[in-house]
Design a protein around this motif. Structure first.
Motif, short mmCIF file in Angstrom:
data_model
loop_
_atom_site.label_atom_id
_atom_site.label_comp_id
_atom_site.label_asym_id
_atom_site.label_seq_id
_atom_site.Cartn_x
_atom_site.Cartn_y
_atom_site.Cartn_z
N GLY A 104 -66.14 -50.30 -16.26
CA GLY A 104 -65.43 -51.32 -15.51
C GLY A 104 -66.35 -52.05 -14.56
N PHE A 105 -65.79 -52.50 -13.45
CA PHE A 105 -66.55 -53.25 -12.45
C PHE A 105 -67.76 -52.45 -11.99
CE2 PHE A 105 -67.51 -54.77 -8.21
CZ PHE A 105 -67.40 -56.15 -8.34
N ASP A 106 -68.92 -53.09 -11.95
CA ASP A 106 -70.15 -52.46 -11.48
C ASP A 106 -70.50 -51.20 -12.27
OD1 ASP A 106 -72.34 -52.66 -9.79
OD2 ASP A 106 -71.46 -51.41 -8.22
N GLY A 107 -70.03 -51.14 -13.53
CA GLY A 107 -70.35 -50.02 -14.40
C GLY A 107 -69.55 -48.76 -14.17
N MET A 108 -68.61 -48.79 -13.22
CA MET A 108 -67.81 -47.60 -12.93
C MET A 108 -66.72 -47.44 -13.99
SD MET A 108 -67.61 -47.75 -8.77
CE MET A 108 -67.32 -49.52 -8.66
N GLU A 109 -66.55 -46.23 -14.49
CA GLU A 109 -65.63 -45.99 -15.60
C GLU A 109 -64.18 -46.19 -15.20
OE1 GLU A 109 -66.52 -42.08 -17.10
OE2 GLU A 109 -67.83 -42.92 -18.65
N ILE A 110 -63.43 -46.76 -16.13
CA ILE A 110 -61.99 -46.90 -15.95
C ILE A 110 -61.31 -46.25 -17.14
CG2 ILE A 110 -62.04 -49.22 -16.96
CD1 ILE A 110 -59.65 -49.86 -15.14
N SER A 111 -60.33 -45.41 -16.85
CA SER A 111 -59.64 -44.65 -17.88
C SER A 111 -58.37 -45.37 -18.32
CB SER A 111 -59.29 -43.26 -17.35
OG SER A 111 -58.53 -42.53 -18.29
N TYR A 112 -58.04 -45.24 -19.59
CA TYR A 112 -56.79 -45.80 -20.08
C TYR A 112 -56.25 -44.92 -21.21
CZ TYR A 112 -59.24 -47.51 -24.25
OH TYR A 112 -59.96 -47.58 -25.42
N THR A 113 -54.96 -45.03 -21.41
CA THR A 113 -54.29 -44.34 -22.52
C THR A 113 -53.51 -45.36 -23.32
OG1 THR A 113 -54.11 -42.26 -21.27
CG2 THR A 113 -52.63 -42.56 -23.16
N LEU A 114 -53.72 -45.37 -24.62
CA LEU A 114 -52.99 -46.25 -25.52
C LEU A 114 -52.06 -45.40 -26.38
CD1 LEU A 114 -52.55 -49.09 -26.73
CD2 LEU A 114 -54.42 -48.58 -28.32
N LEU A 115 -50.78 -45.69 -26.28
CA LEU A 115 -49.76 -44.98 -27.05
C LEU A 115 -49.21 -45.94 -28.10
CD1 LEU A 115 -48.05 -43.63 -23.84
CD2 LEU A 115 -49.37 -42.23 -25.42
N THR A 116 -49.34 -45.58 -29.35
CA THR A 116 -48.92 -46.47 -30.43
C THR A 116 -47.90 -45.80 -31.33
OG1 THR A 116 -50.84 -45.76 -31.74
CG2 THR A 116 -51.08 -47.78 -30.45
N GLN A 117 -47.06 -46.64 -31.92
CA GLN A 117 -46.03 -46.17 -32.84
C GLN A 117 -46.66 -45.75 -34.17
OE1 GLN A 117 -42.80 -45.98 -31.87
NE2 GLN A 117 -43.23 -46.92 -29.87
N ARG A 129 -61.33 -43.30 -4.93
CA ARG A 129 -62.50 -42.43 -5.05
C ARG A 129 -63.65 -42.93 -4.17
NH1 ARG A 129 -62.64 -43.06 -11.11
NH2 ARG A 129 -64.67 -43.95 -10.61
N ASP A 130 -64.52 -42.00 -3.78
CA ASP A 130 -65.62 -42.34 -2.88
C ASP A 130 -66.56 -43.39 -3.47
OD1 ASP A 130 -64.67 -40.60 -1.00
OD2 ASP A 130 -66.03 -38.96 -1.51
N ASP A 131 -66.71 -43.41 -4.80
CA ASP A 131 -67.65 -44.36 -5.39
C ASP A 131 -67.17 -45.81 -5.32
OD1 ASP A 131 -65.74 -43.39 -7.11
OD2 ASP A 131 -66.98 -43.40 -8.90
N TYR A 132 -65.94 -46.03 -4.84
CA TYR A 132 -65.47 -47.40 -4.61
C TYR A 132 -65.55 -47.79 -3.13
CZ TYR A 132 -63.60 -47.62 -9.36
OH TYR A 132 -63.47 -47.64 -10.73
N ALA A 133 -66.04 -46.87 -2.28
CA ALA A 133 -66.02 -47.11 -0.84
C ALA A 133 -66.87 -48.31 -0.43
CB ALA A 133 -66.49 -45.85 -0.11
#
Length: 201
Positions: free
Chosen positions: A10-23, A69-73
């Motif tokens: 994500g922004f500035d290389g910091m990881e962003i988690s997501y979940t995709l739920l599909t039929q 989280r601290d890494d966004y401070a």
């Protein structure tokens, strides 16, 4: 139902988690859930929202960010981060899936990203639920006034983002309905009233 949990830079290389739920069969409808600052997709309102959307044959994207989280401070403008990360995940999913109808559910800080996404032509006819939106922000309120999307606003009268004049102004918007919850705070709860909070849900 199939579940895929993954991470993207994500922004500035910091990881962003997501979940995709599909039929099991391809769905034409895509719901994008944008939870609050400390109100994740595991919180009650989003938990039940996900269940309901899946029952109604929608694919569901849950974007799970942890901006506390601290890494966004070191970030001065968290709004820029929110907008960037939400668009990154949505674009990634849409690069491999096609949909005809879109639903957004956004809460609190993430209504900043929601307002940003609704300016995109692909989402002009979306269905939108604003949970405890930041009505005091010009970008959020202006999007509510100008979007062609059908909208529902849910907010409590004990929410720090609520003022009667702001909510009354929403009544003039043809595409928008409001649901005002008595005695309910920004967390969609009634203070010191567990059964009352369950009733709200």
């Amino acid at each position: 139902m199939q579940e895929q949990t993954s991470k993207l830079p994500g922004f500035d290389g910091m990881e962003i988690s997501y979940t995709l739920l599909t039929q099991e069969r391809p769905s034409r409808q895509f719901a994008i859930l944008l939870p609050g600052y400390r109100y994740s997709t595991a919180a009650p309102m989003f938990h039940f929202m996900t269940s309901l959307l899946l029952e109604r044959s929608s694919d569901v994207l849950e974007i799970n960010y942890e901006y506390y989280r601290d890494d966004y401070a070191h970030i001065d403008d968290i709004d820029e981060v929110v907008r960037h990360d939400v668009r990154t995940v949505i674009d990634h999913v849409l690069s491999t899936h096609e949909y005809e109808a879109f639903i957004f559910v956004g809460k609190s800080l993430r209504t900043v990203a929601l307002a940003h996404e609704l300016t995109r032509p692909i989402f002009h006819e979306a269905h939108v639920i604003w949970l405890t939106p930041l009505l005091q922000r010009e970008d959020v309120s202006e999007t509510m006034k100008t979007t062609r999307a059908s909208q529902l606003v849910v907010i409590g009268d004990k929410d720090h983002c609520y003022t009667a004049s702001r909510v009354d102004a929403l009544a003039a918007i043809p595409s928008l309905k409001t649901h005002l919850l008595t005695g309910v705070n920004h967390g969609l709860e009634r203070d010191a009233d567990t059964f009352g909070t369950i009733e709200v849900l």
